[in-house]
Design a protein around this motif. Structure first.
Motif, mmCIF file in Angstrom:
data_model
loop_
_atom_site.group_PDB
_atom_site.id
_atom_site.type_symbol
_atom_site.label_atom_id
_atom_site.label_comp_id
_atom_site.label_asym_id
_atom_site.label_seq_id
_atom_site.Cartn_x
_atom_site.Cartn_y
_atom_site.Cartn_z
ATOM 1 N N ARG A 13 7.590 4.060 0.961
ATOM 2 C CA ARG A 13 6.604 5.133 1.187
ATOM 3 C C ARG A 13 5.311 4.552 1.751
ATOM 4 N N LEU A 14 4.815 3.489 1.112
ATOM 5 C CA LEU A 14 3.549 2.903 1.542
ATOM 6 C C LEU A 14 3.628 2.302 2.939
ATOM 7 N N LEU A 15 4.657 1.484 3.182
ATOM 8 C CA LEU A 15 4.702 0.700 4.413
ATOM 9 C C LEU A 15 5.384 1.403 5.585
ATOM 10 N N LEU A 16 6.335 2.275 5.288
ATOM 11 C CA LEU A 16 7.118 2.846 6.385
ATOM 12 C C LEU A 16 6.868 4.334 6.631
ATOM 13 N N LEU A 17 6.353 5.034 5.639
ATOM 14 C CA LEU A 17 6.118 6.475 5.807
ATOM 15 C C LEU A 17 4.628 6.788 5.863
ATOM 16 N N ASP A 18 3.935 6.618 4.735
ATOM 17 C CA ASP A 18 2.507 6.962 4.701
ATOM 18 C C ASP A 18 1.660 6.013 5.538
ATOM 19 N N GLY A 19 2.026 4.739 5.565
ATOM 20 C CA GLY A 19 1.224 3.765 6.318
ATOM 21 C C GLY A 19 0.999 4.173 7.763
ATOM 22 N N PRO A 20 2.057 4.376 8.534
ATOM 23 C CA PRO A 20 1.850 4.790 9.929
ATOM 24 C C PRO A 20 1.172 6.158 10.055
ATOM 25 N N ALA A 21 1.475 7.074 9.129
ATOM 26 C CA ALA A 21 0.881 8.419 9.207
ATOM 27 C C ALA A 21 -0.617 8.386 8.932
ATOM 28 N N VAL A 22 -1.035 7.586 7.967
ATOM 29 C CA VAL A 22 -2.444 7.550 7.554
ATOM 30 C C VAL A 22 -3.260 6.621 8.442
ATOM 31 N N LEU A 23 -2.728 5.434 8.713
ATOM 32 C CA LEU A 23 -3.502 4.413 9.423
ATOM 33 C C LEU A 23 -3.278 4.440 10.930
ATOM 34 N N GLY A 24 -2.190 5.060 11.358
ATOM 35 C CA GLY A 24 -1.857 5.069 12.778
ATOM 36 C C GLY A 24 -0.956 3.895 13.113
ATOM 37 N N ARG A 25 -0.192 4.077 14.164
ATOM 38 C CA ARG A 25 0.795 3.061 14.549
ATOM 39 C C ARG A 25 0.129 1.738 14.914
ATOM 40 N N ALA A 26 -0.997 1.779 15.624
ATOM 41 C CA ALA A 26 -1.645 0.534 16.061
ATOM 42 C C ALA A 26 -2.107 -0.297 14.861
ATOM 43 N N GLU A 27 -2.706 0.342 13.870
ATOM 44 C CA GLU A 27 -3.175 -0.393 12.690
ATOM 45 C C GLU A 27 -1.999 -0.916 11.874
ATOM 46 N N MET A 28 -0.942 -0.122 11.733
ATOM 47 C CA MET A 28 0.237 -0.602 11.008
ATOM 48 C C MET A 28 0.878 -1.774 11.741
ATOM 49 N N ASP A 29 0.930 -1.717 13.056
ATOM 50 C CA ASP A 29 1.479 -2.845 13.818
ATOM 51 C C ASP A 29 0.645 -4.098 13.591
ATOM 52 N N ALA A 30 -0.677 -3.945 13.555
ATOM 53 C CA ALA A 30 -1.543 -5.105 13.312
ATOM 54 C C ALA A 30 -1.276 -5.701 11.930
ATOM 55 N N ILE A 31 -1.133 -4.839 10.926
ATOM 56 C CA ILE A 31 -0.828 -5.325 9.567
ATOM 57 C C ILE A 31 0.537 -6.004 9.556
ATOM 58 N N ASP A 32 1.537 -5.360 10.144
ATOM 59 C CA ASP A 32 2.883 -5.949 10.209
ATOM 60 C C ASP A 32 2.863 -7.304 10.918
ATOM 61 N N ASN A 33 2.090 -7.399 11.991
ATOM 62 C CA ASN A 33 2.041 -8.644 12.757
ATOM 63 C C ASN A 33 1.358 -9.768 11.991
ATOM 64 N N ARG A 34 0.529 -9.440 11.019
ATOM 65 C CA ARG A 34 -0.082 -10.466 10.171
ATOM 66 C C ARG A 34 0.863 -10.918 9.061
ATOM 67 N N HIS A 35 1.884 -10.119 8.784
ATOM 68 C CA HIS A 35 2.718 -10.386 7.611
ATOM 69 C C HIS A 35 4.203 -10.460 7.971
ATOM 70 N N GLY A 36 4.971 -9.404 7.708
ATOM 71 C CA GLY A 36 6.420 -9.452 7.879
ATOM 72 C C GLY A 36 6.871 -9.756 9.290
#
Length: 197
Positions: free
Chosen positions: A111-134
């Motif tokens: 829910r946090l990383l794959l559903l709400d994350g992109p919806a709340v933060l936007g795809r660009a911000e989620m991609d930036a977080i993903d690129n720092r981690h997984g």
């Protein structure tokens, strides 16, 4: 000496308050969702004042971003522990994919990383977080495999993005009740399909 102790004590209290806010927000965001959670609920659950919340975070979205960042870092940590450099490239990629699927079974993570994350933060911000981690872990594994010539050389960023999407889709399906072994078999076939004969 007292000043150093006071500074350390203040820093410890500050870090503890921040950690309490993140932990309380995580519980509420995963139980109710981001949209259904209010800031008064978060401060009550954390046992802090509303002023403390806004001292540490600009708003609820900034707090949510901190929760997501912490969860993404935890997933990457599991992947990194499961795929040390001592493993061969293929084995490291397979161990990392298993670790990802296991880490995503922690309640609330999809829910946090794959559903709400992109919806709340936007795809660009989620991609930036993903690129720092997984995605960082995945990209490093793919690049290592290509350098070792055990995998077909392809554009690393595009390959990372597409494989990460497959892993995310598998995590969502498994959480919904799909057989994990079927998704693991397909992910293994994808990785092996990229391997040089």
């Amino acid at each position: 000496m007292q000043q150093d102790s006071a500074r350390r004590s203040n820093r410890d209290r500050t870090e503890a308050t921040r950690a309490e806010l993140i932990a309380a927000a995580r519980r509420l965001f995963t139980q109710k969702s981001y949209a259904e959670t209010s800031t008064p609920e978060i401060v009550t659950a954390a046992g802090v004042t509303r002023g403390a919340l806004y001292h540490h975070f600009a708003d609820k979205q900034a707090l949510f971003a901190a929760v997501v960042e912490q969860e993404a870092a935890a997933v990457a940590g599991e992947i990194d522990r499961a795929s040390p450099p001592s493993l061969g490239a293929r084995d490291a990629l397979l161990a990392g994919s298993d670790a990802y699927l296991a880490a995503m079974r922690v309640p609330g993570r999809t829910r946090l990383l794959l559903l709400d994350g992109p919806a709340v933060l936007g795809r660009a911000e989620m991609d930036a977080i993903d690129n720092r981690h997984g995605n960082r872990s995945l990209r490093e594994g793919l690049v290592a495999a290509m350098r070792a010539r055990s995998m077909t050389k392809l554009p690393a960023e595009a390959l990372t993005a597409l494989l990460a999407a497959a892993f995310d889709r598998a995590a969502l399906a498994i959480e919904a009740g799909a057989p994990a072994e079927e998704y693991r078999a397909v992910l293994t076939a994808l990785i092996d399909g990229l391997s040089r004969a």
